[in-house]
Design a protein around this motif. Structure first.
Motif, short mmCIF file in Angstrom:
data_model
loop_
_atom_site.label_atom_id
_atom_site.label_comp_id
_atom_site.label_asym_id
_atom_site.label_seq_id
_atom_site.Cartn_x
_atom_site.Cartn_y
_atom_site.Cartn_z
N LEU A 60 2.44 9.93 -6.57
CA LEU A 60 1.57 8.76 -6.71
C LEU A 60 0.19 9.03 -6.14
O LEU A 60 -0.83 8.58 -6.69
CB LEU A 60 2.21 7.56 -6.02
CG LEU A 60 3.50 7.03 -6.68
CD1 LEU A 60 4.18 6.01 -5.78
CD2 LEU A 60 3.20 6.42 -8.05
N SER A 61 0.13 9.77 -5.04
CA SER A 61 -1.17 10.12 -4.46
C SER A 61 -1.96 10.98 -5.44
O SER A 61 -3.18 10.80 -5.60
CB SER A 61 -0.97 10.87 -3.14
OG SER A 61 -0.34 10.06 -2.18
N ASP A 98 -3.04 3.74 -5.05
CA ASP A 98 -3.12 3.37 -3.64
C ASP A 98 -2.22 2.20 -3.27
O ASP A 98 -2.04 1.89 -2.09
CB ASP A 98 -4.56 3.04 -3.24
CG ASP A 98 -5.12 1.84 -3.99
OD1 ASP A 98 -4.50 1.44 -5.01
OD2 ASP A 98 -6.16 1.30 -3.58
N GLU A 99 -1.62 1.54 -4.27
CA GLU A 99 -0.64 0.50 -4.00
C GLU A 99 0.35 0.44 -5.16
O GLU A 99 0.01 0.79 -6.30
CB GLU A 99 -1.30 -0.86 -3.77
CG GLU A 99 -2.17 -1.36 -4.89
CD GLU A 99 -2.82 -2.69 -4.57
OE1 GLU A 99 -2.97 -3.01 -3.37
OE2 GLU A 99 -3.16 -3.43 -5.51
N VAL A 100 1.58 0.03 -4.85
CA VAL A 100 2.64 0.08 -5.85
C VAL A 100 3.46 -1.21 -5.82
O VAL A 100 3.62 -1.84 -4.77
CB VAL A 100 3.59 1.28 -5.60
CG1 VAL A 100 2.92 2.58 -5.95
CG2 VAL A 100 4.07 1.30 -4.16
N SER A 124 0.84 -1.19 0.00
CA SER A 124 0.00 0.00 0.00
C SER A 124 0.87 1.24 0.00
O SER A 124 2.03 1.21 0.44
CB SER A 124 -0.91 0.00 1.23
OG SER A 124 -0.15 0.22 2.40
N LEU A 125 0.32 2.33 -0.49
CA LEU A 125 1.08 3.57 -0.54
C LEU A 125 1.49 4.01 0.86
O LEU A 125 2.56 4.59 1.05
CB LEU A 125 0.24 4.66 -1.22
CG LEU A 125 1.02 5.86 -1.77
CD1 LEU A 125 2.03 5.42 -2.80
CD2 LEU A 125 0.06 6.89 -2.35
N LEU A 147 11.27 5.42 -3.09
CA LEU A 147 10.06 6.20 -2.79
C LEU A 147 10.25 7.02 -1.52
O LEU A 147 10.28 6.49 -0.41
CB LEU A 147 8.86 5.26 -2.66
CG LEU A 147 8.53 4.46 -3.92
CD1 LEU A 147 7.37 3.52 -3.67
CD2 LEU A 147 8.24 5.38 -5.09
N THR A 148 10.39 8.32 -1.72
CA THR A 148 10.49 9.28 -0.62
C THR A 148 9.16 10.02 -0.55
O THR A 148 8.26 9.79 -1.37
CB THR A 148 11.64 10.26 -0.87
OG1 THR A 148 11.28 11.14 -1.95
CG2 THR A 148 12.93 9.52 -1.24
#
Length: 678
Positions: A182-183, A188-190, A33-34, A174-175
């Motif tokens: 992405l938001s 919502d998931e990557v 999930s994000l 991913l910072t």
């Protein structure tokens, strides 16, 4: 016949790195999930599925207009437009901007039909229906005092990123920035690279988990390596899994290692790797996998093991004693094939050094994580250091940043591989080439930090350990203090590395330093409560059968004791060495200032060298022998540094509860020095 394993052919460090690189640590990619994606690494490209923004929107508060209606407008001749309504962010427009009209609009709101630009509210005036004021029910006309072009202050659909465009590529860490993008895309998931599961097994019958009771009579010690290495694994991007301790028993060790191999991509053990008859782990690897090498030409860490463990056949265990650091220790899907294996030394500093140098890079690579930019720093040797053992030396060092636009000072911290305090007193290691015989003071070196989060201390002090000093240090910002004793403190201050040295008792050495202040403490003999042996002084230690616990020769307390023993020898016209030999325990020393008193509390000594403060705090009786001056001295070229100045201010007695006066008031047997030097 002995089955001792001999280190005959040590592998080179390069061969060890190649062996680890040959191991397969690669985990299977996963989807998270994000909310759980920070710090993870994308496994696949992410394309935008929508336009961002998905509509034409105002980029500031003002009025939505037809741009052509404002052409030629200025401060002297504004354009007047009828106000037809308002559009707010998050609401669909219910107005249309026709010729000669405008609509009030908020930042982020959808542009209404007919409008193609926004005029900033600061460049407008509100007018009434008559054009000369605002009506009671609000403005009905707006005077626009500037001209705008089509698109001014409007973010059109897809301006940020358009549907179908490449948003982020594989390998991207991913910072918060990437998570924000992405938001915005509604993700919502990557898909991310998996975190290598790293099983950690500490070996040795003497180990006890922190929090459990120790039995010193059995030589038990707390397990330092499991939690230390687990933290290092997590920092490198792996998922640590702690397993129960393995005793020095072949069957138990085989069971635990096979179970860890079934469940993890990499198995790390610590201890049981040296050339000892009871160290059996290398035999387990040879029997249940493949041993690639045993023994590396590096100090510390010579007995490192590298190999592979076959998967399959473990009973899975009953779970008792397992601790998952991170997620639950679920079984790895790949229950066949091989798991990578590295055996680390048992001493904590050696284990962390070898992990940081050889293993962490492999975990980062498998997790897709880059080497942190702050993982190494350039420094300059503060002192000369000699070395000639013919193998790579990973020398633990500390750092001191003097804020003088020069690289930080680097100084050796070598208390032995078994000293756990080196974990916090050292900031990293310097790799000293086997052919290097000496590192000169001032020579440039590269420091491999134990962690990218390492921050050098603001102030470095050395010398005597003392209760008042401990409280004083608590009031400073990020100091580091090495309790090496008064004599060694003198020497190190002369060598030019520390900012300050704290010395106690008599000294026969001249120190070119600036005295910042100090205090007086009462010293003597700590004896059991009630003084059951009726000890009155040093003469009782010499003349009676009393068990004594001393301090080492570097200690200021020891210097005071020896001076008092000299006086007793003069009174008796005797040789001090003869008197010292008659004291049972004179040569039995304890490092910390309260260790002799604790030996008294434990019933292991009838008297111990110590302080009144320690005796009262531990509920013991005290036999006073004198007062001792404690002096804090600064290196002459450091007295102006801000941290040293803060220490000097506290020693002046000011600062309320932060000053030395308040500290000494709470300590029995302590008082303020009437002068700085003893």
């Amino acid at each position: 016949m002995s089955d001792r394993k001999e280190f005959r052919d040590l592998a080179t460090p390069e061969a060890a790195r190649e062996a680890i690189e040959s191991l397969d640590l690669s985990p299977t990619p996963e989807t998270v999930s994000l909310a759980d994606a920070r710090g993870r690494v994308l496994a696949e490209r992410v394309d935008a599925a929508i336009d961002v923004p998905g509509f034409d929107r105002a980029s500031m508060d003002g009025y939505a207009v037809r741009a052509r209606e404002t052409f030629g407008a200025d401060e002297a001749d504004p354009a007047e437009l009828d106000l037809v309504g308002a559009v707010h962010a998050g609401a669909a427009p219910d107005v249309t901007v026709e010729p000669g009209t405008c609509a009030e609009i908020s930042t982020g709101a959808v542009m209404p039909d007919g409008a193609d630009a926004v005029v900033m509210v600061e460049r407008t005036d509100e007018l009434g229906s008559g054009g000369d004021g605002v009506d009671d029910d609000g403005p009905s006309r707006i005077a626009v005092r500037t001209s705008v072009a089509p698109g001014d202050h409007v973010m059109t659909a897809g301006t940020d990123i358009a549907a179908g465009a490449r948003a982020l590529g594989p390998g991207t860490r991913l910072t918060p920035r990437e998570i924000g993008l992405l938001s915005a895309l509604g993700v919502d998931e990557v898909p991310v690279e998996g975190r290598p599961r790293v099983g950690i097994v500490s070996t040795g019958d003497e180990l006890v988990r922190p929090g459990e009771a120790l039995n010193p009579d059995r030589g038990e010690i707390y397990d330092v390596n499991s939690t230390t290495i687990a933290a290092g694994v997590e920092e490198a991007g792996g998922e640590p899994v702690l397993y129960p301790h393995a005793g020095d028993d072949y069957d138990e060790m085989e069971r635990l290692l096979r179970r860890a191999a079934d469940e993890c991509d990499l198995v790390l053990s610590s201890g049981s790797t040296s050339a000892s008859a009871v160290d059996v782990i290398y035999r387990v690897i040879e029997a249940r996998g493949e041993l690639l090498l045993h023994g590396v030409a590096v100090k510390p860490g010579k007995p490192m093991l590298i190999g592979r463990l076959d998967r399959g056949g473990s009973d899975g265990g009953d779970g008792d004693g397992d601790e998952g650091v991170g997620e639950d220790a679920a079984r790895n899907d790949a229950s066949v094939g091989e798991s990578a294996y590295v055996g680390l030394p048992g001493y904590p500093v050696s284990a962390l050094t070898i992990f940081r140098t050889f293993v962490a890079p492999a975990i980062r690579d498998a997790a897709g994580q880059p080497e942190p930019a702050t993982a190494t720093v350039e420094g300059r040797m503060g002192v000369s250091e000699r070395y000639s053992e013919g193998r790579l030396r990973l020398m633990p060092v500390g750092l001191l940043d003097l804020d003088d636009d020069a690289p930080p000072l680097v100084y050796p911290v070598d208390k032995g591989s078994g000293a756990t305090t080196s974990l916090v007193e050292a900031d990293g290691v310097v790799a000293v080439d086997p052919d290097t015989e000496v590192l000169d003071a001032g020579e440039a070196v590269e420091v491999q930090l134990f962690s990218p989060d390492v921050r050098p201390p603001t102030l470095l002090g050395v010398g005597e350990d003392d209760p008042a000093l401990n409280r004083l240090l608590d009031r400073l910002a990020n100091p580091r203090y090495l309790a090496v004793g008064s004599r060694e403190g003198h020497r190190r201050l002369r060598d030019g590395v520390p900012d300050v040295a704290v010395t106690a008792g008599p000294t026969d050495r001249e120190v070119g330093a600036e005295a910042l202040g100090g205090w007086t403490r009462e010293w003597g003999l700590v004896v059991p409560d009630g003084n059951p042996e009726a000890v009155t002084g040093i003469a009782d230690l010499v003349d009676r059968d009393l068990r004594f616990r001393n301090r080492p020769t570097v200690s200021g307390l020891r210097r005071s004791l020896d001076t008092a023993l000299d006086d007793l020898a003069d009174e008796r016209d005797a040789d001090r060495r003869d008197l010292a030999e008659r004291i049972d325990g004179y040569e039995r020393t304890a490092k910390a200032f309260e260790s002799p008193a604790r030996a008294v509390v434990a019933g292991d000594a009838d008297a111990g060298l110590g302080l009144r403060e320690t005796a009262e705090r531990l509920g013991c009786a005290f036999v006073p022998l004198g007062e001792q001056s404690v002096v804090v001295r600064a290196a002459p070229d450091r007295a102006g540094r801000e941290p040293v100045a803060a220490l000097a201010a506290a020693l002046d007695g000011d600062g309320g509860r932060g000053g030395i006066n308040a500290i000494l008031a709470d300590l029995p047997g302590y008082s303020r020095n009437s002068r700085n030097d003893p």
